[in-house]
Design a protein around this motif. Structure first.
Motif, PDB file in Angstrom:
ATOM      1  N   ALA A  37      -5.546  -5.675  10.586  1.00 17.00           N
ATOM      2  CA  ALA A  37      -6.858  -5.379  10.009  1.00 17.00           C
ATOM      3  C   ALA A  37      -6.946  -5.974   8.612  1.00 17.00           C
ATOM      4  O   ALA A  37      -5.968  -5.968   7.866  1.00 17.00           O
ATOM      5  CB  ALA A  37      -7.087  -3.873   9.967  1.00 17.00           C
ATOM      6  N   VAL A  38      -8.123  -6.488   8.266  1.00 15.42           N
ATOM      7  CA  VAL A  38      -8.365  -7.127   6.979  1.00 15.42           C
ATOM      8  C   VAL A  38      -9.275  -6.214   6.160  1.00 15.42           C
ATOM      9  O   VAL A  38     -10.339  -5.797   6.631  1.00 15.42           O
ATOM     10  CB  VAL A  38      -9.035  -8.511   7.166  1.00 15.42           C
ATOM     11  N   TYR A  39      -8.852  -5.934   4.926  1.00 16.25           N
ATOM     12  CA  TYR A  39      -9.582  -5.022   4.047  1.00 16.25           C
ATOM     13  C   TYR A  39     -10.120  -5.783   2.841  1.00 16.25           C
ATOM     14  O   TYR A  39      -9.444  -6.649   2.284  1.00 16.25           O
ATOM     15  CB  TYR A  39      -8.663  -3.874   3.599  1.00 16.25           C
ATOM     16  N   THR A  40     -11.316  -5.440   2.416  1.00 22.13           N
ATOM     17  CA  THR A  40     -11.983  -6.136   1.314  1.00 22.13           C
ATOM     18  C   THR A  40     -11.584  -5.561  -0.033  1.00 22.13           C
ATOM     19  O   THR A  40     -12.424  -5.146  -0.825  1.00 22.13           O
ATOM     20  CB  THR A  40     -13.514  -6.093   1.476  1.00 22.13           C
ATOM     21  N   THR A  41     -10.310  -5.537  -0.289  1.00 21.29           N
ATOM     22  CA  THR A  41      -9.793  -5.127  -1.588  1.00 21.29           C
ATOM     23  C   THR A  41      -9.682  -6.378  -2.461  1.00 21.29           C
ATOM     24  O   THR A  41      -9.900  -7.484  -1.993  1.00 21.29           O
ATOM     25  CB  THR A  41      -8.408  -4.473  -1.420  1.00 21.29           C
ATOM     26  N   ALA A  42      -9.359  -6.204  -3.719  1.00 24.64           N
ATOM     27  CA  ALA A  42      -9.151  -7.362  -4.604  1.00 24.64           C
ATOM     28  C   ALA A  42      -7.743  -7.284  -5.163  1.00 24.64           C
ATOM     29  O   ALA A  42      -7.470  -6.411  -5.972  1.00 24.64           O
ATOM     30  CB  ALA A  42     -10.174  -7.369  -5.734  1.00 24.64           C
ATOM     31  N   PRO A  43      -6.833  -8.135  -4.676  1.00 26.22           N
ATOM     32  CA  PRO A  43      -7.010  -9.178  -3.676  1.00 26.22           C
ATOM     33  C   PRO A  43      -7.092  -8.592  -2.270  1.00 26.22           C
ATOM     34  O   PRO A  43      -6.800  -7.419  -2.054  1.00 26.22           O
ATOM     35  CB  PRO A  43      -5.761 -10.034  -3.838  1.00 26.22           C
ATOM     36  N   MET A  44      -7.473  -9.442  -1.330  1.00 25.34           N
ATOM     37  CA  MET A  44      -7.633  -9.021   0.052  1.00 25.34           C
ATOM     38  C   MET A  44      -6.289  -8.615   0.650  1.00 25.34           C
ATOM     39  O   MET A  44      -5.276  -9.272   0.421  1.00 25.34           O
ATOM     40  CB  MET A  44      -8.222 -10.180   0.854  1.00 25.34           C
ATOM     41  N   LEU A  45      -6.300  -7.515   1.397  1.00 31.72           N
ATOM     42  CA  LEU A  45      -5.106  -7.049   2.100  1.00 31.72           C
ATOM     43  C   LEU A  45      -5.273  -7.243   3.597  1.00 31.72           C
ATOM     44  O   LEU A  45      -6.350  -6.977   4.145  1.00 31.72           O
ATOM     45  CB  LEU A  45      -4.862  -5.560   1.828  1.00 31.72           C
ATOM     46  N   VAL A  46      -4.209  -7.693   4.234  1.00 29.00           N
ATOM     47  CA  VAL A  46      -4.149  -7.758   5.692  1.00 29.00           C
ATOM     48  C   VAL A  46      -2.998  -6.850   6.095  1.00 29.00           C
ATOM     49  O   VAL A  46      -1.854  -7.052   5.670  1.00 29.00           O
ATOM     50  CB  VAL A  46      -3.915  -9.194   6.197  1.00 29.00           C
ATOM     51  N   ILE A  47      -3.319  -5.847   6.888  1.00 27.59           N
ATOM     52  CA  ILE A  47      -2.332  -4.844   7.265  1.00 27.59           C
ATOM     53  C   ILE A  47      -2.009  -4.992   8.747  1.00 27.59           C
ATOM     54  O   ILE A  47      -2.914  -5.071   9.581  1.00 27.59           O
ATOM     55  CB  ILE A  47      -2.857  -3.412   6.994  1.00 27.59           C
ATOM     56  N   THR A  48      -0.717  -5.021   9.055  1.00 22.58           N
ATOM     57  CA  THR A  48      -0.267  -5.017  10.442  1.00 22.58           C
ATOM     58  C   THR A  48       0.199  -3.609  10.753  1.00 22.58           C
ATOM     59  O   THR A  48       1.009  -3.033  10.005  1.00 22.58           O
ATOM     60  CB  THR A  48       0.887  -6.021  10.659  1.00 22.58           C
ATOM     61  N   TYR A  49      -0.332  -3.063  11.848  1.00 21.40           N
ATOM     62  CA  TYR A  49       0.014  -1.715  12.271  1.00 21.40           C
ATOM     63  C   TYR A  49       0.959  -1.760  13.463  1.00 21.40           C
ATOM     64  O   TYR A  49       0.847  -2.623  14.335  1.00 21.40           O
ATOM     65  CB  TYR A  49      -1.249  -0.940  12.675  1.00 21.40           C
ATOM     66  N   ALA A  50       1.865  -0.811  13.504  1.00 24.53           N
ATOM     67  CA  ALA A  50       2.742  -0.631  14.655  1.00 24.53           C
ATOM     68  C   ALA A  50       1.945   0.070  15.757  1.00 24.53           C
ATOM     69  O   ALA A  50       0.820   0.541  15.529  1.00 24.53           O
ATOM     70  CB  ALA A  50       3.960   0.200  14.254  1.00 24.53           C
ATOM     71  N   GLU A  51       2.522   0.172  16.922  1.00 28.17           N
ATOM     72  CA  GLU A  51       1.850   0.824  18.053  1.00 28.17           C
ATOM     73  C   GLU A  51       1.445   2.267  17.734  1.00 28.17           C
ATOM     74  O   GLU A  51       0.462   2.767  18.268  1.00 28.17           O
ATOM     75  CB  GLU A  51       2.757   0.804  19.288  1.00 28.17           C
ATOM     76  N   ASP A  52       2.196   2.947  16.848  1.00 24.16           N
ATOM     77  CA  ASP A  52       1.878   4.334  16.507  1.00 24.16           C
ATOM     78  C   ASP A  52       0.848   4.453  15.387  1.00 24.16           C
ATOM     79  O   ASP A  52       0.635   5.532  14.843  1.00 24.16           O
ATOM     80  CB  ASP A  52       3.149   5.119  16.158  1.00 24.16           C
ATOM     81  N   GLU A  53       0.177   3.309  15.049  1.00 21.82           N
ATOM     82  CA  GLU A  53      -0.896   3.288  14.044  1.00 21.82           C
ATOM     83  C   GLU A  53      -0.396   3.531  12.622  1.00 21.82           C
ATOM     84  O   GLU A  53      -1.144   3.993  11.763  1.00 21.82           O
ATOM     85  CB  GLU A  53      -2.002   4.295  14.387  1.00 21.82           C
ATOM     86  N   THR A  54       0.875   3.209  12.358  1.00 21.24           N
ATOM     87  CA  THR A  54       1.381   3.276  10.988  1.00 21.24           C
ATOM     88  C   THR A  54       1.573   1.844  10.478  1.00 21.24           C
ATOM     89  O   THR A  54       1.763   0.903  11.253  1.00 21.24           O
ATOM     90  CB  THR A  54       2.719   4.035  10.898  1.00 21.24           C
ATOM     91  N   THR A  69      -6.156  -9.874  -9.922  1.00 20.87           N
ATOM     92  CA  THR A  69      -6.602 -10.100  -8.551  1.00 20.87           C
ATOM     93  C   THR A  69      -5.618 -10.960  -7.759  1.00 20.87           C
ATOM     94  O   THR A  69      -5.870 -11.279  -6.607  1.00 20.87           O
ATOM     95  CB  THR A  69      -8.003 -10.761  -8.506  1.00 20.87           C
ATOM     96  N   GLU A  70      -4.495 -11.306  -8.369  1.00 24.12           N
ATOM     97  CA  GLU A  70      -3.410 -11.987  -7.668  1.00 24.12           C
ATOM     98  C   GLU A  70      -2.250 -11.001  -7.512  1.00 24.12           C
ATOM     99  O   GLU A  70      -2.193  -9.991  -8.214  1.00 24.12           O
ATOM    100  CB  GLU A  70      -2.937 -13.227  -8.440  1.00 24.12           C
ATOM    101  N   ALA A  71      -1.345 -11.286  -6.595  1.00 26.47           N
ATOM    102  CA  ALA A  71      -0.164 -10.444  -6.406  1.00 26.47           C
ATOM    103  C   ALA A  71       0.872 -10.770  -7.480  1.00 26.47           C
ATOM    104  O   ALA A  71       1.052 -11.935  -7.846  1.00 26.47           O
ATOM    105  CB  ALA A  71       0.432 -10.672  -5.023  1.00 26.47           C
ATOM    106  N   HIS A  72       1.546  -9.724  -7.977  1.00 26.60           N
ATOM    107  CA  HIS A  72       2.569  -9.868  -9.018  1.00 26.60           C
ATOM    108  C   HIS A  72       3.796  -9.040  -8.659  1.00 26.60           C
ATOM    109  O   HIS A  72       3.694  -8.048  -7.937  1.00 26.60           O
ATOM    110  CB  HIS A  72       2.040  -9.355 -10.365  1.00 26.60           C
ATOM    111  N   TYR A  73       4.923  -9.444  -9.243  1.00 24.56           N
ATOM    112  CA  TYR A  73       6.137  -8.644  -9.169  1.00 24.56           C
ATOM    113  C   TYR A  73       7.044  -9.038 -10.332  1.00 24.56           C
ATOM    114  O   TYR A  73       7.252 -10.230 -10.582  1.00 24.56           O
ATOM    115  CB  TYR A  73       6.874  -8.847  -7.838  1.00 24.56           C
ATOM    116  N   ASP A  74       7.554  -8.061 -11.025  1.00 22.97           N
ATOM    117  CA  ASP A  74       8.532  -8.269 -12.099  1.00 22.97           C
ATOM    118  C   ASP A  74       8.052  -9.303 -13.110  1.00 22.97           C
ATOM    119  O   ASP A  74       8.806 -10.158 -13.566  1.00 22.97           O
ATOM    120  CB  ASP A  74       9.883  -8.674 -11.502  1.00 22.97           C
ATOM    121  N   GLY A  75       6.770  -9.223 -13.453  1.00 28.87           N
ATOM    122  CA  GLY A  75       6.199 -10.126 -14.452  1.00 28.87           C
ATOM    123  C   GLY A  75       5.878 -11.519 -13.943  1.00 28.87           C
ATOM    124  O   GLY A  75       5.510 -12.396 -14.724  1.00 28.87           O
TER     125      GLY A  75
END
Length: 150
Positions: A37-54, A69-75
């Motif tokens: 599923a694609v969500y209209t967050t900033a930035p856009m998130l695409v989530i993959t769900y397992a069969e149990d909907e988690t 609005t970009e992804a970051h980690y550790d500066g």
């Protein structure tokens, strides 16, 4: 948006039920009820769900707008930069990775990647059309095993 290696981001984490994700993000604009599923967050998130909907995988796509609005980690800005620069910056901070066919899988629990929909002139107006530098277009977050055992 700051990633949390192996877990996701503040608003969506591995193991969260779809109902909780949609309470926080709103309904997806693409893929409602599907495994992705694609969500209209900033930035856009695409989530993959397992069969149990988690939540099984959290993907953060580039926005092209920079800053939060970009992804970051550790500066380090992870998206909408040259992939080799992202990897070099992360390695310089002590984060280790293995190469994949589309980018690098980091042992901490994330992957930076490119699907080659952007090219060097999209980031560097001085680059010519033959510049082969790859642009980091997204980050996938899950435990490291998710990336290497598939």
């Amino acid at each position: 948006m700051e990633i949390i290696p192996g877990l996701g981001v503040d608003v969506v984490k591995i193991g969260d039920p779809r109902s909780q994700v949609e309470e926080r993000t709103g309904p997806p604009y693409h893929g409602p009820g599907g495994l992705r599923a694609v969500y209209t967050t900033a930035p856009m998130l695409v989530i993959t769900y397992a069969e149990d909907e988690t939540v099984e995988l959290v993907e953060i796509h580039y926005s092209g707008e920079g800053g939060d609005t970009e992804a970051h980690y550790d500066g380090v800005q992870l998206t909408h930069r040259f992939l080799d620069d992202v990897v070099a910056d992360l390695h310089a901070r002590g984060h280790t990775s293995t190469p994949s066919d589309i980018g690098h899988d980091f042992h901490a629990g994330f992957s930076v990647w490119s699907m080659h929909s952007l090219w060097a002139p999209d980031l560097d107006p001085e680059a010519d059309e033959h510049d082969e530098r790859t642009v980091s277009e997204g980050v996938s977050v899950a435990p490291y095993a998710y990336f290497v055992e598939r």
